[in-house]
Design an enzyme around this catalytic site. Structure first.
Site: not given
Ligand code: GLA
Length: 781
Positions: A485, A552
């Site tokens: 990420d 997300d």
């Molecule tokens: C980002 C990712 C999510 C999750 C959060 C965790 O927003 O896109 O899927 O992993 O971080 O903090």
């Protein structure tokens, strides 16, 4: 195939790249510029006098207005020539591909043909940029060398006949004795005669990525770009030019994309002479590269494709190209596991016991992989602290990752783990030890995103640190999957070791190096990249991670736009798509479990919820969903995806097809319900007109609670819409949706009229409210 022909008049070369359904033609002019002739449908050149390309060339008057390239030649004006590359200062006033200081101190460049070579393969980049690979399919590369005094520019064109794609890139070399400063070095430039184009871009924001936008191309310059340091959720690097009136299955469409994950730039200019210039590469904003004597600069690879079979035709080309020539490694063609991820189910609030009980339930549902998301390390109890640290959080996970992974794999699941290695919280042991590793301007308080700073990946010791720490965990714990990420974009761009104008690009090169060093020796690990969802959904990342977390936002109605937009450029085998709880944590929208699945089934299926917090009936339905998905997984993940021109604006229809072209699964989605419903046709394309088929809807249910007080009309008992009895009943069962089965020949089924939809009276009709949907299965009789 690459043919090098000779022009009849002066023997100068004409280059013809052809393969699949494509031709790409250009030639060397009398002043040694590269004149673009054609990109599009296959051109067959006959024997002389029919072997001439003159019919393709844009004609110019013998005495035109404007700046003449040569004082004595009134008919040669660079501004009116369709070109293959262009610099500044010789009369071409359209958006340039190259801007650099020259050994004479000017910005004037005039690149002219100096030679060419044909290679029977791809020619690898030398500077660590990822690029397409041949992958056992025939491809050829044309190298064209240009020069202006001591400045050399080499253009590479590779043709991939299997996917109707030409890739292009450029390498700039300084052969002079003085340093040059390049401010703009585009990967490709092409001038297409205007045919009435719409410009199509895929734009958005966090939780609203890749929405398709179409506007007529008008005189002037339109720029699709990013300066965030990431390819960005604002504007995906992929853009299309579509002839006006084109649809999903008809009309000419050109596609352009970049194999790059940083600041990208594509300028589309409709010039005063109705030529459409498209140039793309690294964004010139904030870019300045010093080329010392003898040094070279490589651009990222640009991808160009064309189809006359509408948006779907172009998508088919790009899906084939991405699936075969971009994604690589042992996961390229491998079926991807159905996963359960804890993020939306727990956020940071979990411990060993909770995770194991979730994993136990996940295994019972049929999932194959359990992914532990953010919060397992350091003081990471919310997003203010801990990034940069790798020591496991023993309060939450007293048995460590090893103990947790052992229990999860003991349940028959694979174990996956989340990392965010490019970032650091100020409240972390890493930042306390190495504040100088974070990107910030000395003497200024750096701006933060999600309470974090970006590590300077242009520093070798930072790359080594990430490589060592991530690798140590991957080797100590049985990890089969990594979610990589990156949750903020750049600000305060400064590095003590890298010049400001080189920082962004060297950061991207540093990232690629780290990914290569960690994952190449561990090819069994499935890598899914992510950047707050789809903030870095691009071909560069896909060279390392076969899949990307698309957004997300897991609301299925929003996902229709997001996955639908992305599907123009990328195949569904690259898109993570999860079923989450309802109402949506991003939109508060209530949607049926069936629709959440039906949309996610057009991507890489996962469940991102707390599986211990489901009714018995939801568990039963999810078990059925996962079993269905696994049965049809090869088709759903790797079949040919088609979008359908909607019969009505409130509906979306997608289908997946076998290699022979027949559809097997069709998703039909109702975005907004309408009273007094009209006929409802389901488009089914690609069937044998004479053969008989059975089409049936995949069984699914409607939750009783979602019906509220209406439930009394559906059940033989009278129940309050608010009472405990309904809640209890809802735990054990749902209302089966109407069975649907249709028989017919392929030609009769092309616009299948579906059974009636509930319109206020008939409770035996299909109950499709807002956001209702169905999957239709097509089987030969
Ligand atoms: C980002 C990712 C999510 C999750 C959060 C965790 O927003 O896109 O899927 O992993 O971080 O903090």
């Amino acid at each position: 195939m690459i043919d090098v022909l000779r022009s009849a008049s002066d023997e100068s070369p004409v280059f013809h790249l052809r393969g699949g359904r494509l031709s790409y033609l250009f030639r060397v002019t009398k002043y040694s510029h590269l004149e673009h002739l054609h990109f599009g449908a296959r051109v067959e050149l006959g024997e002389e006098p029919f072997g001439s390309v003159a019919a393709l060339a844009v004609k110019r008057p013998a005495n035109g207005e404007g700046v003449k390239y040569h004082p004595d030649d009134t008919g040669y004006n660079l501004d009116r020539l369709p070109l293959e590359y262009s610099g500044l200062g010789k009369g071409d006033y359209r958006v340039p591909a190259l801007e650099t200081t020259m050994p004479d101190g000017s910005f004037v460049t005039d690149l002219r043909y100096a030679g060419h070579t044909v290679h029977d393969q791809t020619v690898p980049c030398l500077d660590g940029l990822p690029a397409s690979v041949a992958a056992d399919r025939p491809c050829q590369t044309l190298q064209v060398d240009l020069a202006d005094g001591d400045l050399a520019l080499t253009l590479y064109y590779t043709i991939f006949p299997d996917s109707n794609v030409v890739t292009r890139r450029a390498v700039l070399t300084n052969r002079s004795g003085v340093a040059l400063r390049a401010r703009r070095v585009m990967s490709q430039l092409i001038d297409l005669p205007d045919r009435g184009f719409d410009l199509v871009t895929f734009d958005g924001a966090w939780i609203a990525e890749a929405h398709k936008h179409v506007r007529p191309l008008a005189p002037g310059i339109y720029v699709n770009s990013s300066i965030t340091g990431f390819s960005s959720n604002r504007h995906n690097p992929g853009v299309l030019l579509a002839r006006r009136g084109c649809g999903e299955d008809r009309g000419e469409v050109y596609g352009f994309n970049l194999v790059y994950s940083g600041n990208h730039y594509t300028a589309v200019e409709l010039s005063q002479r109705d030529l459409v210039r498209v140039t793309s590469g690294i964004n010139p904003i904030g870019f300045e590269w010093t080329l010392e004597p003898g040094a070279r600069f490589e651009t990222p690879e640009a991808v160009l494709s064309w189809s006359d079979e509408g948006y779907n035709g172009l998508s088919a080309n790009l899906h084939e190209f991405v699936g075969r020539h971009i994604v690589r490694g042992q996961w390229r063609d491998a079926e991807r596991p159905v996963l359960v991820n804890n993020w939306e189910g727990t956020y940071f609030d979990f411990d060993h016991r909770r995770v194991v009980s979730m994993a136990r339930r996940a295994a019972g549902l049929g999932a194959e992989l359990f992914v532990l998301d953010d919060g397992w390390f350091g003081a990471r109890n919310d997003d203010h602290a801990g990034l940069g640290d790798y020591a496991v959080n023993r309060r939450k996970l007293p048995k460590g990752l090893e103990g947790l992974a052992a229990e999860i794999t003991g349940l028959g699941l694979k174990f996956g783990l989340w990392f965010e290695p490019e970032m650091v919280n100020r409240d972390s042991d890493l930042y306390r030890a190495h504040p100088e590793w974070a990107i910030a301007v000395p003497g200024r308080t750096p701006s933060e995103g999600r309470f974090q700073l970006i590590l300077d990946l242009t520093r070798p010791e930072v790359r080594d640190h990430i490589m060592t720490n991530v690798s140590a965990i991957l080797d100590a714990v049985p990890i089969s999957y990594v979610k990589w990420d990156a949750n903020r974009t750049f600000s305060d761009q400064f590095s003590a070791v890298t010049a400001a104008g080189e920082l962004h690009h060297r950061y991207v090169l540093g990232l690629y190096e780290v990914l290569r060093r960690i994952f190449e020796p561990r090819p069994h690990i499935l890598l899914e990249s992510c950047a707050s969802g789809g903030n870095r959904f691009d071909l560069g990342m896909l060279c390392f991670s076969p899949q990307i977390w698309a957004s997300d936002c897991t609301d299925p109605v929003e996902r229709l736009r997001i996955q639908g937009g992305l599907s123009h450029l990328y195949p569904q085998s690259t898109m993570g798509a999860h079923v989450t709880a309802s109402p949506s944590a991003q939109t508060l929208r209530h949607t049926p479990l069936s629709t959440r699945f039906n949309v996610a089934a057009f991507g890489l299926l996962g469940y991102e919820l707390d599986p211990t917090d489901l009714t018995r009936e939801e568990r039963r339905r999810i078990r059925e969903q996962i079993a269905f998905y696994k049965d049809h997984r090869r088709l759903l993940q790797f079949g040919r995806l088609r979008r359908h021109d909607p019969a009505r604006g409130d509906q979306v229809t997608w289908s997946v097809h076998e290699p022979g072209g027949e559809p097997r699964v069709i998703g039909h989605f109702q975005v907004g319900s309408r009273a007094a419903s009209a006929p409802e046709p389901l488009p089914i394309a690609g069937l044998d007109p004479h053969r008989g088929y059975r089409v049936r809807a995949l069984p699914q249910g409607t939750s009783l609670r979602s019906l509220g007080g209406l439930v009394s009309h559906a059940l033989p008992v009278k129940l309050s819409g608010h009472g405990v009895p309904l809640t209890v009943l809802d735990w054990f069962r749902s209302l089966d949706d109407r069975e649907q089965e249709y028989l017919g020949t392929g030609s009769a089924l092309a616009w299948l009229q579906l059974d009636p939809r509930f319109d206020g009276q008939d409770t035996t009709a299909r109950l499709v409210g807002d956001y209702g949907s169905a999957l239709y299965l097509v089987e030969p009789a």
